[in-house]
Design an enzyme around this catalytic site. Structure first.
Site, PDB file in Angstrom:
ATOM      1  N   GLU A  28      35.728  -8.304   3.231  1.00 40.47           N
ATOM      2  CA  GLU A  28      36.393  -8.793   2.020  1.00 40.47           C
ATOM      3  C   GLU A  28      35.828 -10.095   1.480  1.00 40.47           C
ATOM      4  OE1 GLU A  28      40.649  -8.803   2.782  1.00 40.47           O
ATOM      5  OE2 GLU A  28      40.514  -6.811   3.668  1.00 40.47           O
ATOM      6  N   HIS A  65      40.289  -2.226  10.537  1.00 42.70           N
ATOM      7  CA  HIS A  65      39.010  -2.389   9.839  1.00 42.70           C
ATOM      8  C   HIS A  65      37.854  -1.835  10.669  1.00 42.70           C
ATOM      9  CE1 HIS A  65      40.257  -4.545   6.320  1.00 42.70           C
ATOM     10  NE2 HIS A  65      40.815  -5.518   7.001  1.00 42.70           N
ATOM     11  N   HIS A 117      46.344 -21.108   7.824  1.00 40.19           N
ATOM     12  CA  HIS A 117      47.150 -22.055   7.049  1.00 40.19           C
ATOM     13  C   HIS A 117      48.618 -21.635   6.984  1.00 40.19           C
ATOM     14  CE1 HIS A 117      43.165 -23.606   5.786  1.00 40.19           C
ATOM     15  NE2 HIS A 117      43.825 -24.723   6.016  1.00 40.19           N
ATOM     16  N   HIS A 156      35.634 -10.293   8.814  1.00 33.78           N
ATOM     17  CA  HIS A 156      36.651  -9.952   7.830  1.00 33.78           C
ATOM     18  C   HIS A 156      36.310 -10.505   6.451  1.00 33.78           C
ATOM     19  CE1 HIS A 156      40.441  -9.537   5.726  1.00 33.78           C
ATOM     20  NE2 HIS A 156      40.700  -8.570   6.579  1.00 33.78           N
TER      21      HIS A 156
HETATM   22 CO    CO Z   1      41.935  -7.010   6.098  1.00 32.35          CO
END
Ligand code: CO
Length: 267
Positions: free
Chosen positions: A182, A214, A92, A151
């Site tokens: 997350e 990550h 976005h 993620h």
């Molecule tokens: Co991250």
């Protein structure tokens, strides 16, 4: 001076890990061979990543900066392809930057089209789930678990895309799970399921475009709360794969199909 050459802007979150960034170069090579006549450039949506790279002398453009430079260089047809996984915060942000650009005088007579992220609709998600299983390391035995690290997105409805994909994945292979760092599904949820299945070995694989921070630390690292440590605490032996989805041919093709559509729309 204007150019009839098509312009492609590849947009990723970005990374400060040089080895991980090589996946971007490989993707560019494949993109160039599929669209040989296009001018390909990159933009990173993460301002933190861009700042860190600038501090060590590597300048990366934002979407807005890259679009302006295309405009000044005379390009009139620009396809902006998101290499994000879901239509979440970063995607976005990309759309907002395109919209800001389109309101500038320099954007007059320039057609810009945005290419969708990886998980754009149900058929794409099915293709992705199949490609994840098919792309598993050939050494993986059928009774060993495949555990993907996505993620996730804390505050966006798009987090649900991961939950949907995780369920499709587990339907295709009942020893394949996906969790997220997350968002949802959480590591705790898939750890319980994996343990209950009786698997003693798990392949940990990033479900992110590249194997960056990550994947290296939160997934495959040795910290007390890394996924590897958490699985090993449950007596599940881990084998880690440090390769992102941009290096999975069948997944890569989905992004390229989205780009193809954007190129036809950028008229
Ligand atoms: Co991250």
């Amino acid at each position: 001076m204007t150019s009839d050459k098509k312009a492609i802007l590849l947009v990723a979150f970005g990374t400060t890990v040089p080895h991980a960034a090589e996946a971007f170069d490989r993707f560019e090579t494949v993109t160039q061979s599929r669209f040989p006549d296009a001018e390909i450039r990159w933009a990173y949506t993460s301002s933190i990543v861009r700042k860190k790279l600038a501090e060590r002398g590597e300048r990366k453009e934002s979407v807005g900066e890259a679009l302006e430079r295309f405009a000044y260089d005379g390009y009139r047809n620009i396809a902006v392809q998101s290499l994000h996984t879901i239509a979440g915060a970063e995607y976005h942000k990309m759309l907002r930057e395109i919209s800001v650009f389109q309101h500038k005088p320099v954007a007059q007579n320039i057609a810009v089209a945005a290419g969708k992220p990886l998980l754009a609709n149900y058929p794409d998600a099915e293709r992705v789930a199949k490609a994840m299983v098919a792309g598993a390391p050939s050494e993986r035995k059928h009774y060993e678990a495949l555990v993907f690290m996505g993620h996730g997105s804390e505050h966006h409805a798009s987090d649900l895309a991961y939950v949907a994909l995780a369920s499709m994945l587990n339907n295709i292979d009942n020893r394949a799970w996906m969790g997220t760092v997350e968002g949802h599904p959480t590591l705790g949820e898939i750890l319980i399921e994996c343990k209950a299945s009786g698997c003693h070995t798990a392949w940990l694989i990033p479900f992110m475009s590249i194997a960056g921070d990550h994947a290296i630390h939160d997934m495959a690292g040795d910290d007390h709360d890394s996924w590897k440590t958490m699985f090993e605490n449950e007596s599940i032996t881990c084998k880690t794969v440090l390769m992102g989805t941009l290096d999975n041919e069948a997944i890569r093709d989905i992004w390229l199909d989205h780009l193809q559509r954007a190129l036809t729309e950028a008229k």
